[in-house]
Design a protein around this motif. Structure first.
Motif, mmCIF file in Angstrom:
data_model
loop_
_atom_site.group_PDB
_atom_site.id
_atom_site.type_symbol
_atom_site.label_atom_id
_atom_site.label_comp_id
_atom_site.label_asym_id
_atom_site.label_seq_id
_atom_site.Cartn_x
_atom_site.Cartn_y
_atom_site.Cartn_z
ATOM 1 N N ILE A 65 5.833 0.013 12.419
ATOM 2 C CA ILE A 65 6.681 0.852 11.557
ATOM 3 C C ILE A 65 6.001 1.079 10.212
ATOM 4 N N LEU A 66 5.422 0.024 9.655
ATOM 5 C CA LEU A 66 4.791 0.121 8.337
ATOM 6 C C LEU A 66 3.554 1.015 8.362
ATOM 7 N N VAL A 67 2.769 0.940 9.425
ATOM 8 C CA VAL A 67 1.592 1.805 9.548
ATOM 9 C C VAL A 67 2.027 3.268 9.629
ATOM 10 N N PHE A 68 3.017 3.544 10.463
ATOM 11 C CA PHE A 68 3.546 4.907 10.576
ATOM 12 C C PHE A 68 4.073 5.412 9.229
ATOM 13 N N SER A 69 4.808 4.568 8.531
ATOM 14 C CA SER A 69 5.398 4.948 7.253
ATOM 15 C C SER A 69 4.336 5.279 6.216
ATOM 16 N N THR A 70 3.241 4.525 6.220
ATOM 17 C CA THR A 70 2.174 4.759 5.248
ATOM 18 C C THR A 70 1.449 6.075 5.537
ATOM 19 N N ILE A 71 1.331 6.426 6.807
ATOM 20 C CA ILE A 71 0.729 7.723 7.167
ATOM 21 C C ILE A 71 1.607 8.868 6.648
ATOM 22 N N THR A 72 2.931 8.720 6.776
ATOM 23 C CA THR A 72 3.818 9.768 6.253
ATOM 24 C C THR A 72 3.744 9.837 4.725
ATOM 25 N N LEU A 73 3.427 8.719 4.084
ATOM 26 C CA LEU A 73 3.232 8.731 2.628
ATOM 27 C C LEU A 73 2.035 9.600 2.254
ATOM 28 N N VAL A 74 0.946 9.479 3.015
ATOM 29 C CA VAL A 74 -0.244 10.297 2.756
ATOM 30 C C VAL A 74 0.105 11.778 2.846
ATOM 31 N N LEU B 15 0.834 -1.198 0.000
ATOM 32 C CA LEU B 15 0.000 0.000 0.000
ATOM 33 C C LEU B 15 0.871 1.251 0.000
ATOM 34 N N SER B 16 1.932 1.227 0.804
ATOM 35 C CA SER B 16 2.854 2.369 0.837
ATOM 36 C C SER B 16 3.605 2.494 -0.480
ATOM 37 N N MET B 17 4.055 1.361 -1.021
ATOM 38 C CA MET B 17 4.772 1.377 -2.290
ATOM 39 C C MET B 17 3.877 1.844 -3.440
ATOM 40 N N PHE B 18 2.573 1.618 -3.298
ATOM 41 C CA PHE B 18 1.600 2.092 -4.280
ATOM 42 C C PHE B 18 1.750 3.606 -4.471
ATOM 43 N N GLY B 19 1.804 4.322 -3.347
ATOM 44 C CA GLY B 19 1.957 5.779 -3.419
ATOM 45 C C GLY B 19 3.343 6.207 -3.833
ATOM 46 N N ALA C 264 -6.123 10.271 -0.304
ATOM 47 C CA ALA C 264 -7.308 9.926 0.486
ATOM 48 C C ALA C 264 -7.596 8.428 0.427
ATOM 49 N N ALA C 265 -7.447 7.848 -0.756
ATOM 50 C CA ALA C 265 -7.707 6.410 -0.924
ATOM 51 C C ALA C 265 -6.730 5.570 -0.110
ATOM 52 N N VAL C 266 -5.447 5.934 -0.131
ATOM 53 C CA VAL C 266 -4.425 5.199 0.632
ATOM 54 C C VAL C 266 -4.737 5.252 2.128
ATOM 55 N N SER D 173 12.412 9.197 3.182
ATOM 56 C CA SER D 173 13.122 8.456 4.236
ATOM 57 C C SER D 173 12.186 7.539 5.013
ATOM 58 N N THR D 174 10.994 8.045 5.352
ATOM 59 C CA THR D 174 10.055 7.241 6.142
ATOM 60 C C THR D 174 9.034 6.510 5.277
ATOM 61 N N SER D 175 8.602 7.129 4.179
ATOM 62 C CA SER D 175 7.558 6.518 3.360
ATOM 63 C C SER D 175 8.082 5.415 2.451
ATOM 64 N N TYR D 176 9.391 5.422 2.170
ATOM 65 C CA TYR D 176 9.962 4.387 1.311
ATOM 66 C C TYR D 176 11.012 3.533 2.022
ATOM 67 N N MET D 177 12.102 4.182 2.502
ATOM 68 C CA MET D 177 13.219 3.393 3.007
ATOM 69 C C MET D 177 12.860 2.562 4.229
ATOM 70 N N LEU D 178 12.076 3.136 5.143
ATOM 71 C CA LEU D 178 11.625 2.365 6.303
ATOM 72 C C LEU D 178 10.801 1.156 5.867
ATOM 73 N N VAL D 179 9.948 1.376 4.869
ATOM 74 C CA VAL D 179 9.093 0.305 4.354
ATOM 75 C C VAL D 179 9.931 -0.767 3.666
ATOM 76 N N TYR D 180 10.789 -0.322 2.767
ATOM 77 C CA TYR D 180 11.636 -1.236 1.988
ATOM 78 C C TYR D 180 12.499 -2.104 2.901
ATOM 79 N N TYR D 181 13.206 -1.464 3.821
ATOM 80 C CA TYR D 181 14.179 -2.178 4.650
ATOM 81 C C TYR D 181 13.505 -3.076 5.679
ATOM 82 N N SER D 182 12.479 -2.550 6.352
ATOM 83 C CA SER D 182 11.826 -3.340 7.404
ATOM 84 C C SER D 182 11.067 -4.536 6.815
#
Length: 384
Positions: free
Chosen positions: A264-273, A208-212, A359-361, A295-304
């Protein structure tokens, strides 16, 4: 010998992400300048994630079955280095579609296979993967900054440069020594990859985060053109996003020890929004702030997510597990972002389309967290 090994792993990541940095960030703007429509650009850009979805699991199976991921990576490097020259012969949508299909077939395989190779070496040798991933970040940041200005004057230099970088990656991988794998202590059931079902929630939220993130990568050029900002700013903005990853990479191992990956992933997706909303303003300062949230919307998601999946995959199936993660994140997630993004921009405009996407994300994230919480509570009641 150990220092040479570290340098080779660092260079491999650097050349990989320099190659990717020359292709994905600049492709949409290049195609748009060749006279293609936003929807046509969306279809062609969607080819990379489509190949990630279809071809990457195939590459992963070959890698695990042959137990020689190094040779598979070398073959893919050679494929990118040769197929990219076809872009010089293309003149219409159909021809560009064919060129991108062939290039994406090989390019999509490189990231998950090289990640698996380096991670396996790091696990055996007791090294931190993040230290080598920094090479990719710096390489990506450098190439997008320099070529953001160069390609503004010489757009077709993009493809010959990609060919050279792919060959440099090939020469680097040839010199990497792959350690022998340890014997498998736990035999998985036939067709089973993961040791825990929690992997599927991690894959879903990270996708979902990578979608954005993929939407931003695919359509940043179009968003800038609509906002009447110079195409050369693609390089500056991507430079800022790439360098914002460095502090995360220096602290990520400590973060993973202290925090649950799913939180971590939930937090990262919020920063993506937040990132998408800042990007939609069309203001260069807010757009710069948006890119710093890489840094938070991609790298945290990718690495974790890659670490979580790697540690919850049966031994001997690491390449398949990582390939599945990559194919869903950068396959299904990016296909939908490319097609939906192209349609939204065509139907409305880049600003409105980006707001709708944000909004959709956010809504899907809230629903997925509530569903997971409900299932966890149900499981707890049944076992008490």
């Amino acid at each position: 010998m150990k220092s040479k090994e570290r340098i080779l792993l660092l260079l491999a990541n650097t050349f990989l992400w320099m190659t990717i940095g020359l292709y994905l960030p600049f492709l949409s703007a290049y195609l748009l300048l060749q006279g293609l429509t936003a929807q046509e650009v969306g279809l062609i850009v969607a080819l990379f994630p489509f190949m990630s979805l279809i071809a990457v699991p195939f590459w992963g199976k070959i890698s695990d079955k042959t137990e020689n991921s190094k040779k598979v990576i070398m073959f893919a490097c050679l494929g990118v280095a040769t197929s990219i020259w076809l872009f010089y012969l293309a003149a219409n949508f159909f021809q560009y579609f064919l060129c991108a299909s062939l290039t994406s077939l090989f390019l999509a395989a490189l990231t998950p296979l090289l990640d698996s190779l380096i991670l396996s070496i790091c696990n055996v040798k007791g090294m931190n993967f993040s230290l080598f991933r920094i090479g990719g970040t710096i390489g990506y940041a450098t190439i997008v900054l320099i070529y953001g200005f160069v390609l503004n004057q010489f757009p077709k230099l993009q493809f010959v440069s990609m060919s050279v970088l792919s060959l440099l990656l090939l020469l680097t991988v040839i010199q990497i020594t792959v350690p022998e794998k340890k014997s498998i202590s736990v035999q998985p059931k036939k067709g089973k990859l993961f040791t825990s079902n929690q992997v599927y929630f991690v894959i879903f939220v990270s996708t979902l985060s990578m979608f954005g993130v993929n939407y931003i990568g695919n359509f940043l050029g179009i968003i800038l053109i609509e906002a009447k900002i110079s195409r050369s700013m693609i390089g500056v903005l991507n430079f800022a996003s790439a360098f914002s990853e460095i502090p995360i990479l220096l602290t990520i191992d400590s973060i993973l020890k202290r925090m649950d990956t799913r939180k971590i992933l939930v937090f990262s997706t919020i920063t993506l929004v937040v990132r998408l909303l800042l990007l939609s303003t069309g203001n260069i300062l807010f757009m710069l702030l948006s890119q710093i949230l890489q840094s938070t919307s991609y790298m945290l998601v990718y690495y974790s997510s890659i670490h979580f999946v790697m540690h919850h995959t049966f031994s001997g199936k690491e390449a398949q597990g990582n390939s599945l993660l990559f194919s869903i994140q950068n396959g299904a997630g990016s296909i939908f972002s490319s097609l939906i993004g192209g349609w939204l921009i065509e139907a409305f405009n880049a600003r409105v389309g980006t707001i709708i996407l944000a909004a959709a994300v956010f809504v899907i994230l809230i629903i997925s967290v509530l569903v997971k919480k409900g299932r966890t509570n149900t499981f707890t009641r049944r076992n008490t």
